[in-house]
Design an enzyme around this catalytic site. Structure first.
Site, PDB file in Angstrom:
ATOM      1  N   CYS A   1       0.868  -1.189   0.000  1.00 39.98           N
ATOM      2  CA  CYS A   1       0.000   0.000   0.000  1.00 39.98           C
ATOM      3  C   CYS A   1       0.895   1.225   0.000  1.00 39.98           C
ATOM      4  CB  CYS A   1      -0.861   0.063   1.258  1.00 39.98           C
ATOM      5  SG  CYS A   1      -1.862  -1.384   1.549  1.00 39.98           S
TER       6      CYS A   1
ATOM      7  N   GLU B   1      -7.772   8.734   1.887  1.00 38.67           N
ATOM      8  CA  GLU B   1      -7.338   8.591   0.503  1.00 38.67           C
ATOM      9  C   GLU B   1      -8.399   7.976  -0.398  1.00 38.67           C
ATOM     10  OE1 GLU B   1      -3.853   6.370   1.741  1.00 38.67           O
ATOM     11  OE2 GLU B   1      -4.884   4.467   1.462  1.00 38.67           O
TER      12      GLU B   1
END
Length: 198
Positions: free
Chosen positions: A87, A149
């Site tokens: 990630c 995000e």
């Protein structure tokens, strides 16, 4: 005015990465600017609505086992937590800002798969990284740091060479769907999941 946070007690290699410029976006994933990784991940700014572009890679080998990683204890957000393969964030530079077919995000994924897991760049070319969808993700890591995000979900199916950076990754393993279900039942993982807000 961005808040001033003392990072002296944090890992020096991880603090250097806080200077990277993330892509600021609106809720429709339109680029509206750039900001440091540090400022994008401070809860104080997240609560004001600061949103950035990110990605999550799910890499499966040819036996359809998913590569999981345990984040290094040096990581600033979610240290020691288990997560999917990789990630991270595309950066505000011409190559990773390319939006056509999520090419910039896929290039960023290739870069971070090399940086974190040591996977040679030629083993994961952007054209072999499949973009599935985007999700809006928000979570606090602790009282100071968090995530907010638009997360691009990327899939790769390939056998790869691994040489993880210990500053990024504490451990890793390949798991089948059944093994993943068993892992999620284990107390250590369950308590980790319970302690990280959805």
């Amino acid at each position: 005015m961005m808040p001033e946070i003392n990072t002296d007690h944090l890992d020096k290699q991880q603090v250097q990465l806080l200077a990277e410029m993330c892509i600021l976006i609106d809720e429709n994933d339109n680029k509206i600017g750039a900001e440091t990784k540090k400022n994008c991940h401070l809860n104080e700014n997240i609560e004001k609505g600061l949103l950035h572009r990110a990605f999550s890679v799910f890499l499966f080998n040819t036996e359809n086992k998913l590569l999981l990683q345990q984040r290094s204890d040096a990581k600033i957000t979610f240290p020691g937590c288990f997560t999917n393969t990789c990630c991270s964030h595309p950066l505000s530079n011409p190559g990773e800002l390319e939006e056509n077919d999520a090419l910039g995000v896929r290039r960023a994924a290739q870069r971070r798969l090399k940086a974190e897991l040591g996977i040679p760049l030629e083993e994961v070319p952007p054209e072999e990284i499949n973009y599935l969808t985007r999700i809006h993700y928000k979570a606090q890591s602790d009282g100071i740091w968090g995530e907010h995000e638009i997360d691009y979900i990327l899939f790769v199916r390939k056998n790869v060479t691994l040489n993880p950076d210990p500053n990024e990754i504490k451990s890793f393993c390949y798991v089948s769907k059944e093994e993943l279900k068993e892992l999620l039942k284990k107390e250590t993982i369950v308590s980790l999941l319970q302690n990280s807000p959805n």
